[in-house]
Design a protein around this motif. Sequence first.
Motif, PDB file in Angstrom:
ATOM      1  N   LEU A  20      -1.577   7.630  11.972  1.00 33.67           N
ATOM      2  CA  LEU A  20      -0.457   6.947  11.288  1.00 33.67           C
ATOM      3  C   LEU A  20       0.479   7.660  10.455  1.00 33.67           C
ATOM      4  CD1 LEU A  20      -2.585   3.610  10.212  1.00 33.67           C
ATOM      5  CD2 LEU A  20      -0.943   3.965  12.297  1.00 33.67           C
ATOM      6  N   ARG A  80       4.806   1.128  12.606  1.00 35.64           N
ATOM      7  CA  ARG A  80       3.681   1.431  13.525  1.00 35.64           C
ATOM      8  C   ARG A  80       2.488   0.592  13.227  1.00 35.64           C
ATOM      9  NH1 ARG A  80       5.053   6.969  12.260  1.00 35.64           N
ATOM     10  NH2 ARG A  80       2.977   7.216  11.512  1.00 35.64           N
ATOM     11  N   PHE A  81       2.079   0.381  12.172  1.00 39.14           N
ATOM     12  CA  PHE A  81       0.651  -0.444  11.754  1.00 39.14           C
ATOM     13  C   PHE A  81       1.090  -1.659  12.096  1.00 39.14           C
ATOM     14  CE2 PHE A  81      -2.916  -2.122   9.325  1.00 39.14           C
ATOM     15  CZ  PHE A  81      -3.711  -1.285   9.747  1.00 39.14           C
ATOM     16  N   ARG A  84       0.424  -2.138  15.946  1.00 40.20           N
ATOM     17  CA  ARG A  84      -0.904  -2.016  16.174  1.00 40.20           C
ATOM     18  C   ARG A  84      -1.580  -3.419  15.985  1.00 40.20           C
ATOM     19  NH1 ARG A  84       1.365   2.320  16.226  1.00 40.20           N
ATOM     20  NH2 ARG A  84       0.493   4.219  17.300  1.00 40.20           N
ATOM     21  N   LEU A  98      -8.750  -0.040  15.003  1.00 37.17           N
ATOM     22  CA  LEU A  98      -8.310   0.109  13.646  1.00 37.17           C
ATOM     23  C   LEU A  98      -9.137   0.146  12.454  1.00 37.17           C
ATOM     24  CD1 LEU A  98      -5.192  -2.494  13.985  1.00 37.17           C
ATOM     25  CD2 LEU A  98      -5.059   0.176  13.957  1.00 37.17           C
ATOM     26  N   HIS A 101      -8.696   2.737   9.836  1.00 37.50           N
ATOM     27  CA  HIS A 101      -7.394   2.708   9.249  1.00 37.50           C
ATOM     28  C   HIS A 101      -7.621   1.197   8.498  1.00 37.50           C
ATOM     29  CE1 HIS A 101      -5.859   5.754  11.415  1.00 37.50           C
ATOM     30  NE2 HIS A 101      -6.295   5.268  12.283  1.00 37.50           N
ATOM     31  N   THR A 102      -8.743   0.794   8.301  1.00 33.46           N
ATOM     32  CA  THR A 102      -8.818  -0.555   7.421  1.00 33.46           C
ATOM     33  C   THR A 102     -10.098  -0.409   6.466  1.00 33.46           C
ATOM     34  OG1 THR A 102     -10.382  -1.520   9.118  1.00 33.46           O
ATOM     35  CG2 THR A 102      -7.909  -2.185   9.155  1.00 33.46           C
ATOM     36  N   LEU A 162      -1.064  -1.874   2.729  1.00 32.54           N
ATOM     37  CA  LEU A 162      -1.680  -0.568   2.933  1.00 32.54           C
ATOM     38  C   LEU A 162      -1.602   0.014   1.469  1.00 32.54           C
ATOM     39  CD1 LEU A 162       0.791   0.451   5.861  1.00 32.54           C
ATOM     40  CD2 LEU A 162      -1.646  -0.242   5.991  1.00 32.54           C
ATOM     41  N   GLN A 172      -4.806   3.172   4.461  1.00 33.09           N
ATOM     42  CA  GLN A 172      -5.558   2.140   4.698  1.00 33.09           C
ATOM     43  C   GLN A 172      -5.128   0.727   4.404  1.00 33.09           C
ATOM     44  OE1 GLN A 172      -9.454   2.867   2.878  1.00 33.09           O
ATOM     45  NE2 GLN A 172     -10.320   3.611   4.823  1.00 33.09           N
ATOM     46  N   CYS A 173      -5.479  -0.079   5.397  1.00 35.91           N
ATOM     47  CA  CYS A 173      -4.891  -1.401   5.357  1.00 35.91           C
ATOM     48  C   CYS A 173      -6.169  -2.226   4.452  1.00 35.91           C
ATOM     49  CB  CYS A 173      -5.017  -2.041   6.642  1.00 35.91           C
ATOM     50  SG  CYS A 173      -4.358  -3.915   6.588  1.00 35.91           S
TER      51      CYS A 173
END
Length: 179
Positions: A20, A80-81, A84, A98, A101-102, A162, A172-173
């Motif tokens: 990301l 981008r996020f 996705r 994902l 990234h979460t 984020l 990170q989400c």
Amino acid sequence: MVDPARSAALTVPLPEIRRLLPSAPATRCPDRHPAPPAGTAVRLGRVHARRVGRPRPAAGAPGAARCAPPRSDLNDLATRFALRLVEVMAGARPAGQLSRHTTHTAYGELALLVRRGALRPAAGGSRPVVRGVYDSAPAPGVLEVCARVDLGPRSRMLAFRLERHPRSQQWQCATVDAR
């Protein structure tokens, strides 16, 4: 029995997975990105926000903030996020992609939205299209994003937050919602 022509239409190729955003720079450079005085309006992407709070510490002072990534990088990250997330909720990408990234909470929220079919197109309907991504940075290391998603004749909203992880400095989400 499944019709081969119909199953080919349901198969969506997955896009390439990229990181990301690279980690934050290790050097400090508050002089390069000076903070505007408190109370002044700041243009953040397509959203206006007010800078509130204490001014940034002087260079070399303990607790001086790291350089913030350039604004265009944050806009790219948000876009981008959002793409996705829409792909996951539409069923074109597995939610597990994902998970790195979460946070645990956000992954649970995302899984619930996928099960509910928040952005899943109806049979034979058009795929969701991201029309606009609006972001705001309410605090250092935090990015709040709202995306307008067209799903056929209707529009839906996707909102997520984020945050930078304190140790790894990766984004990170932290929460996600779709209406």
